[in-house]
Design an enzyme around this catalytic site. Sequence first.
Site, PDB file in Angstrom:
ATOM      1  N   HIS A 117      -0.471   6.587   3.950  1.00  0.00           N
ATOM      2  CA  HIS A 117      -0.241   6.595   2.608  1.00  0.00           C
ATOM      3  C   HIS A 117       0.797   5.492   2.373  1.00  0.00           C
ATOM      4  CE1 HIS A 117       0.940   8.338  -1.381  1.00  0.00           C
ATOM      5  NE2 HIS A 117      -0.412   8.059  -1.551  1.00  0.00           N
ATOM      6  N   LYS A 119       3.380   2.503   1.838  1.00  0.00           N
ATOM      7  CA  LYS A 119       3.202   1.213   1.285  1.00  0.00           C
ATOM      8  C   LYS A 119       4.430   0.383   1.503  1.00  0.00           C
ATOM      9  CE  LYS A 119       1.820   4.859  -1.854  1.00  0.00           C
ATOM     10  NZ  LYS A 119       0.609   4.699  -1.357  1.00  0.00           N
ATOM     11  N   ASP A 124       9.497 -11.084   8.355  1.00  0.00           N
ATOM     12  CA  ASP A 124      10.166 -11.611   9.487  1.00  0.00           C
ATOM     13  C   ASP A 124      11.035 -10.465  10.278  1.00  0.00           C
ATOM     14  OD1 ASP A 124       9.186 -14.160   9.045  1.00  0.00           O
ATOM     15  OD2 ASP A 124      10.878 -14.910   7.886  1.00  0.00           O
TER      16      ASP A 124
END
Lengths: 173, 173
Positions: A117, A119, A124
């Site tokens: 779940h 996000k 870099d």
Amino acid sequence: GPLKEVLFFPSPQVCVEHLFTRHTHFPCACPLPHGVETSFSRLLRHLLSARLSLDLCVFSFSHMELSRAILLLHKRGVVVRVVTDRDYMTITGSQIGALRKAGICVRHEMSKAVHMHHKFALVDGRKLITGSLNWTLTAVQSNKENIMVTEEPELVRPYQQEFQKLWEANDPA
Amino acid sequence: GPLKEVLFFPSPQVCVEHLFTRHTHFPCACPLPHGVETSFSRLLRHLLSARLSLDLCVFSFSHMELSRAILLLHKRGVVVRVVTDRDYMTITGSQIGALRKAGICVRHEMSKAVHMHHKFALVDGRKLITGSLNWTLTAVQSNKENIMVTEEPELVRPYQQEFQKLWEANDPA
Ligand SMILES: [Zn+2]
Ligand SMILES: [Zn+2]
């Protein structure tokens, strides 16, 4: 101090073409507003700033312009790694197939009982983008959502370690 | 620098009884592991540290122990304000009804077309808890999730402003 930026959604729909085509000599002819910075254009800018690597951990990914950004990074030689949810990978509109087809490494949560779940994204290895926002058009254009973008090492490091852990745990080989 | 803590889930199930009952004179007799700090116990500690106010903005809220924590804060005189999603407010297991019944002010996203997808909390207006974690048992015990806890003013301030905006925009009066 290090970069700390908070972005809220929904984000109004504006033209972001100039972010994809670096050297635009002609004005864009599309009907959307131009020259307007939004939460979404800021998010795109941060993603497209990647020069070496992009590590992405996202539950659902169906947003076309975000997919275009990831494909562009891959084409530029940026090493892209994606970890996603098992169930949401195959829903209608998912961009995961397009990423794989282009040669991008995608891994998904192996366990059937667990949803991936998260996000978050790491640009870099030193810029963290994290929050409530899934990579869908509804999230960007309709929902009340938040993301923060930071280069604060104390915050970046744990997410890097979590990404590496998930990447290794979900190696299909 | 100011507090910066990152917590990952799922979190193993351990006894958190000692966090609710401040002065325990007898050892707890429940079958869960005791004396173990987890991501969930850290989250509970941060919430229960509120002395003046708790502003909570959460998509879905069905976790019983988190509900117990909020009710305890309310009982202690902490001013609790909750903004939640319209649709998820009424699903089975939602704790929103229990909060309202206890006299806690709850507002929900008014627009039918919009999901209130945030998952953040502000403790005493100066400690921010934000991430991917909804306040459900599945999120805490099964999903791959993250939250960060920070007192960095540059990060706390925008979330405070967003909460105030949502609180005022969804005033039913
Ligand atoms: Zn245009
Ligand atoms: Zn116990």
